[in-house]
Scaffold this motif. Sequence first.
Motif, PDB file in Angstrom:
ATOM      1  N   SER A   1     -15.480   7.162  57.210  1.00 41.80           N
ATOM      2  CA  SER A   1     -15.734   8.301  56.323  1.00 41.80           C
ATOM      3  C   SER A   1     -15.432   9.580  57.076  1.00 41.80           C
ATOM      4  O   SER A   1     -15.483   9.611  58.317  1.00 41.80           O
TER       5      SER A   1
ATOM      6  N   PRO B   1     -16.247  13.559  58.070  1.00 39.89           N
ATOM      7  CA  PRO B   1     -17.437  14.416  58.167  1.00 39.89           C
ATOM      8  C   PRO B   1     -17.412  15.502  57.100  1.00 39.89           C
ATOM      9  O   PRO B   1     -16.405  15.699  56.407  1.00 39.89           O
ATOM     10  N   ASN B   2     -18.505  16.199  56.962  1.00 41.53           N
ATOM     11  CA  ASN B   2     -18.556  17.327  56.027  1.00 41.53           C
ATOM     12  C   ASN B   2     -17.530  18.375  56.439  1.00 41.53           C
ATOM     13  O   ASN B   2     -17.373  18.663  57.630  1.00 41.53           O
ATOM     14  N   PRO B   3     -16.832  18.949  55.467  1.00 45.95           N
ATOM     15  CA  PRO B   3     -15.768  19.901  55.809  1.00 45.95           C
ATOM     16  C   PRO B   3     -16.318  21.182  56.433  1.00 45.95           C
ATOM     17  O   PRO B   3     -17.343  21.701  56.010  1.00 45.95           O
ATOM     18  N   LYS B   4     -15.606  21.649  57.449  1.00 41.96           N
ATOM     19  CA  LYS B   4     -15.952  22.917  58.081  1.00 41.96           C
ATOM     20  C   LYS B   4     -15.222  24.051  57.379  1.00 41.96           C
ATOM     21  O   LYS B   4     -14.122  23.857  56.843  1.00 41.96           O
TER      22      LYS B   4
ATOM     23  N   GLY C   1     -13.181  17.439  58.851  1.00 43.00           N
ATOM     24  CA  GLY C   1     -13.660  17.170  57.499  1.00 43.00           C
ATOM     25  C   GLY C   1     -12.676  17.608  56.433  1.00 43.00           C
ATOM     26  O   GLY C   1     -13.047  17.792  55.270  1.00 43.00           O
TER      27      GLY C   1
ATOM     28  N   PRO D   1     -10.555  20.858  51.750  1.00 41.25           N
ATOM     29  CA  PRO D   1     -11.828  20.233  52.102  1.00 41.25           C
ATOM     30  C   PRO D   1     -11.947  18.816  51.548  1.00 41.25           C
ATOM     31  O   PRO D   1     -11.635  18.562  50.383  1.00 41.25           O
ATOM     32  N   ASN D   2     -12.386  17.908  52.393  1.00 37.54           N
ATOM     33  CA  ASN D   2     -12.639  16.540  51.966  1.00 37.54           C
ATOM     34  C   ASN D   2     -13.721  16.506  50.898  1.00 37.54           C
ATOM     35  O   ASN D   2     -14.711  17.238  50.963  1.00 37.54           O
ATOM     36  N   GLY D   3     -13.525  15.637  49.885  1.00 36.70           N
ATOM     37  CA  GLY D   3     -14.531  15.447  48.849  1.00 36.70           C
ATOM     38  C   GLY D   3     -14.450  16.423  47.709  1.00 36.70           C
ATOM     39  O   GLY D   3     -15.266  16.368  46.788  1.00 36.70           O
TER      40      GLY D   3
END
Length: 625
Positions: A125, A127-130, A262, A313-315
Motif C-alpha cells: 500500500s 503511504p498517505n500523500p504528502k 504517497g 495524490p494517491n487515493g
Amino acid sequence: MFIRRTTEYFLYAHKMQTINHHHLLRPSTTLLRPLTANLLTPPQSTMSISSQEENPQQSLSQTLTYHNQTKHSFTNYAKAPRGLDWSNQPNPFRRYISAPLRRLLHPPPNSDDDSPPLYNSLFNSLPNPKPISISTISEFFHNSLALSAWKSTGFSTWSLRVNPSSGNLHPTESYIISPPIESISDSGFVAHYAPKEHSLEIRTQIPSGFFPNFFPNGSFLIGFSSIFWREAWKYGERAFRYCNHDVGHAIGAVAMAAAGMGWDVKLLDGLGHDELKKLMGLDNDFEIPSRLVKGKLNSIEFEHPDCLILVFPNGIAEFDVNYENLSIAISEFSKLDWKGEPNSLSKEHVCWDIIYRTCEAVKKPLTLDAKFIVNPFVKSVNCNEDSHVNITLRELVRKRRSAVDMDGVTSMERDTFYRILLRCLPSGFQDKQKRQLGLPFRAMDWDSEVHCVLFVHRVVGLPKGLYFLVRNEEHFDDLKKSTRSDFKWEKPEGCPSELPLYELGRADCMELSKHLSCHQDIASDGCFSLGMVAHFEPTLRNKGVWMYPRLFWETGVLGQLLYLEAHAVGVSATGIGCFFDNPVHGVLGLTGSNYQSLYHFTVGGPVVDKRIMSLPAYPGPGVDA
C-alpha cells in the motif's frame, strides 16, 4: 537436448566468424566498417523533422527498417563509430544559460517523526500523500533523477545517477510543470531539473488557471526528453533504442520515488509530440540529412520530447482529463516568456540520419478520444518476505549500481528467485496478468506487451535451463505456437500458482547466454540472465507505430524494478543492450517479427573494483565530469 545442440551451433558460429572484437557492457562501441567518405560536407537534400507528411504505412515501414538495420549478428554489428572521439564526448549535463536557478534541499538524516517508508511496504500500500512543497519536491528528485555518487580513479572523475543509463551517457532530460511552490516560484512554472546542482532552472511562468482547470489539487507534471546525440556519440545507429530504454528507467525511477511520497503516477499519453514540445519549451526543428554526416551540427543537440507524467495524490477520487481542452491550453505556451539558452554539448558531431527519420516516424499524434483511467492500487504478490532486506526506499534507490562484472560464484535461493519474478508481474495480485496495475508498471496505460526468457545458471533448487515468464497471459497460446515445438512449457517445482513461469528445457545455458549477449561473461556469471521479448509487429500495427518507443519504455521500467529487487536481496544487476537479435529469436524458434527481443539483463553477485574511489554525490567536484 535442443539447448545443447543450439549451444554447440552458436559456439561453432562464433569460432567461424571473421569479426574478432571485444564489446563493452552495453551495446557495441565500435563500427566494424569505416564511416562513409566525404562526411564533412552536408548533403544537399534535407528534410525538416517538423514538416514530414504523415503516412501510417510509410511510418511503419521506416520503423521496421530501423529495427532490422540496427540488429547485431554474429558477423555484423549495427553501425557505430569506428572509435570514440573523446575530444567531442558530449557534456552529460544540460544547462539553460541565464535561466533563474532555484536550489533544492538535501534530505535531512532520518528521524523517528519522518522516516522514509520501507521499500517492501510500497508494494502492499502507498503511504498517505504528502503536500507539494520545496521539501517534498526536493526529496522526490533526490530519490529519482539526482546524482547518487561520484567515482574517481587516476585522473578520471565521473558521476552516477539514481536513474541508470547505458554507458552512463544520460540522454534523458527532465522537466517539472507545477503550480506555485513556496521558495521556488510564486506562480505556476516550467523548470528544467539540473541534477549536478540538484536545482531547478525556471524556464517560464504559466497561467494561474492551468492546473485547477485540468488536474486535481496537489498534482504536478514531469516531462522527459531525449538528446539522441549523447547516445549516438558512442553507439551510433542503435542509440535510438538505448535512449528509449533510458526513458523507461526514468519512468520507473519516478514511479518509485513518487510512491514513497504517497503519490501516484500516470502517463498523459493522449497528448501528442507537438503538445509535449510546447509544454517543455523545446525547439527541435532539425534538418535531417539524406545520409550520414559529420561536422559542426549544433542543432543535432536538440531535445526530442518523449512523454509527460501526471503525479497526483494517491487515493484521490477518479477524474478524467479533457485532452482537447488541454491541448488548446498548451498551444498558448509558445507565447510565454521562455528563459535560458541550452548549453553546447560537443564541438563536432556525427548525424546518424536513420535515428532522426525513425524518431519522426514514431511521433505520437494527439488522441482526443483517449481516456485517462486511474486504476485502484493493486498490491504485488508476496513470497518469502525474509528474502528481502528491510531497507528504506531512499537507501535502496541511491545505492543502486550497475555491476561491471559478476563473480561467477554467487547463487540465489529458489524462493528468492520466485519472489523477484512475482514483483515483475504487471497486474500484481490478480488472477490473470495483462493490465499494468502494480507498482511501478501502473505508470503505463497499455496492456503489458513484454515477456521474459530466462537463462537460469545458479538458482539453488531450480535446474539450470531455459524458462519463460509470461507477463500477458492472453499471449500464452500464441507464444506456445510461435516457439519451438519441443519446449516443455511446464511449471517448475515450487513455483507459486500466481506466477506464470514455465520451464522450456533443462541444460547448462551459461555459454549460450554469454555468446547471445555479444560474448559478454557478465551474462553467464550471474545467478540468472534474461531477454525481454516484446509482442512486436502486431502491437505496432494494431495500436500505432508510436508504440515502438513505448515497448522499449516498458522494458526499461521492468529493468529498473530488477535493479531494485536485486539490490534488495543483496546482489546486483546490469542491463545489457548488446545482444545478437536474431540468434536470440533462433534459440526460441521465433520467426518473423511478431516477437522481438529488445533488452537483456543479468542478476548476480557483483565484482567490486577496489581501485575506484567512491565520493558523495553532493557536493560534487567543481567541474563537469
